[in-house]
Design a protein around this motif. Structure first.
Motif, PDB file in Angstrom:
ATOM      1  N   ILE A 170      50.495  99.375  76.547  1.00 37.82           N
ATOM      2  CA  ILE A 170      51.191 100.471  76.026  1.00 37.82           C
ATOM      3  C   ILE A 170      52.691 100.631  76.463  1.00 37.82           C
ATOM      4  N   GLY A 171      52.735 100.189  77.828  1.00 38.49           N
ATOM      5  CA  GLY A 171      54.047 100.602  78.462  1.00 38.49           C
ATOM      6  C   GLY A 171      55.267  99.365  77.874  1.00 38.49           C
ATOM      7  N   GLU A 172      54.595  98.182  77.604  1.00 34.70           N
ATOM      8  CA  GLU A 172      55.367  97.244  77.096  1.00 34.70           C
ATOM      9  C   GLU A 172      55.749  97.666  75.648  1.00 34.70           C
ATOM     10  N   HIS A 173      54.938  98.303  75.057  1.00 32.73           N
ATOM     11  CA  HIS A 173      55.253  98.787  73.573  1.00 32.73           C
ATOM     12  C   HIS A 173      56.264  99.766  73.540  1.00 32.73           C
ATOM     13  N   ARG A 174      56.274 100.758  74.313  1.00 29.59           N
ATOM     14  CA  ARG A 174      57.182 101.746  74.667  1.00 29.59           C
ATOM     15  C   ARG A 174      58.609 101.056  75.016  1.00 29.59           C
ATOM     16  N   ARG A 175      58.703 100.032  75.869  1.00 30.19           N
ATOM     17  CA  ARG A 175      59.680  99.549  76.145  1.00 30.19           C
ATOM     18  C   ARG A 175      60.605  98.543  74.925  1.00 30.19           C
ATOM     19  N   ILE A 176      59.613  97.995  73.958  1.00 30.70           N
ATOM     20  CA  ILE A 176      60.147  97.550  72.941  1.00 30.70           C
ATOM     21  C   ILE A 176      60.739  98.706  71.943  1.00 30.70           C
ATOM     22  N   ALA A 177      60.238  99.739  71.903  1.00 31.27           N
ATOM     23  CA  ALA A 177      60.631 100.708  70.921  1.00 31.27           C
ATOM     24  C   ALA A 177      61.904 101.437  71.498  1.00 31.27           C
ATOM     25  N   ALA A 178      61.948 101.327  72.927  1.00 34.25           N
ATOM     26  CA  ALA A 178      63.314 101.847  73.657  1.00 34.25           C
ATOM     27  C   ALA A 178      64.509 101.167  73.291  1.00 34.25           C
ATOM     28  N   ALA A 179      64.119  99.829  73.331  1.00 28.73           N
ATOM     29  CA  ALA A 179      65.247  98.685  73.045  1.00 28.73           C
ATOM     30  C   ALA A 179      65.435  98.828  71.498  1.00 28.73           C
ATOM     31  N   ALA A 185      54.740 106.679  68.431  1.00 25.16           N
ATOM     32  CA  ALA A 185      53.466 107.639  68.062  1.00 25.16           C
ATOM     33  C   ALA A 185      52.104 107.210  68.056  1.00 25.16           C
ATOM     34  N   VAL A 186      52.157 105.868  67.637  1.00 24.26           N
ATOM     35  CA  VAL A 186      51.157 104.578  67.656  1.00 24.26           C
ATOM     36  C   VAL A 186      50.863 104.640  68.996  1.00 24.26           C
ATOM     37  N   ALA A 187      51.818 104.290  69.638  1.00 23.13           N
ATOM     38  CA  ALA A 187      51.281 103.968  71.295  1.00 23.13           C
ATOM     39  C   ALA A 187      50.898 105.375  72.027  1.00 23.13           C
ATOM     40  N   ASP A 188      51.306 106.499  71.512  1.00 27.93           N
ATOM     41  CA  ASP A 188      50.673 107.767  72.059  1.00 27.93           C
ATOM     42  C   ASP A 188      49.259 108.015  71.599  1.00 27.93           C
TER      43      ASP A 188
END
Length: 209
Positions: free
Chosen positions: A171-180, A108-111
């Motif tokens: 942002i892309g890296e943040h989303r990858r962290i969240a996915a992991a 949500a913060v990444a969005d």
């Protein structure tokens, strides 16, 4: 009757002035004027300034009082790897059982970052994302170390996010962290987190040249 600011209040206010540029890099602090602005005597102000010098946010120069240190790539080279490892350690310290709901909150913060206008300084939102990332860590001593280092780092973050295309990459890296984290893979999330910080430092080095 107005309340006299406590030492912690003074530290917080002066820190804010350094980070938002009201006290710019390289500036010498005029203690008389600053004490008058803040409504305090010189003694508590000097105690606060000494505390900020101990933390590295100011420097004490003999015969010149207190200065805001200039931005220095060597300092960034010392800070970024340190924060990367501390944050990765805090993340690894977190139990997978404590991660419920955290990946969605991070996304949500990444969005929010992705939806911001192109010229927006995203350093404040990015900091909020990192604070949220570590919010489930049960080690208060480790979190305190990170929090003490964060103001030093914030002086460089606006410079990093000013580069074209960097926000999208971050942002892309943040989303990858969240996915992991959603998969319960803390080692993978930690590895991407370290890479995120190292990449930011590399960009700052390019800007310096």
């Amino acid at each position: 009757m107005a309340r006299t600011p406590l030492r912690s209040d003074l530290i917080e206010e002066i820190t804010a002035r350094v980070l938002d540029g009201r006290l710019p890099a390289g500036a010498r602090l005029n203690e008389v004027h600053l004490a008058r602005e803040l409504g305090v005597s010189r003694t508590p102000l000097r105690e606060a300034l000494i505390g900020l010098a101990d933390r590295g946010l100011l420097v004490s120069a003999p015969g010149r009082g207190f200065l805001v240190p200039p931005l220095d790539l060597d300092e960034a080279r010392r800070l970024y790897p340190l924060v990367a490892e501390l944050e990765a350690l805090a993340l690894r310290w977190t139990s997978p059982l404590e991660l419920a709901g955290l990946p969605d909150a991070l996304d949500a913060v990444a969005d929010e970052m992705a939806a911001a206008p192109a010229d927006t300084d995203l350093s404040e939102v990015d900091e909020r994302w990192h604070v949220l990332l570590l919010s489930r860590c049960p080690n208060p001593h480790l979190l305190r170390l990170i929090e003490q280092t964060r103001p030093l780092l914030k002086r460089y973050e606006s410079q990093y996010f000013g580069g074209a295309g960097r926000a999208g990459e971050s942002i892309g890296e943040h989303r990858r962290i969240a996915a992991a984290l959603r998969d319960g893979d803390l080692p993978a999330a930690s590895a991407v987190l370290v890479r995120n910080w190292v990449k930011a430092l590399a960009y700052l080095g390019k800007d310096e040249r």
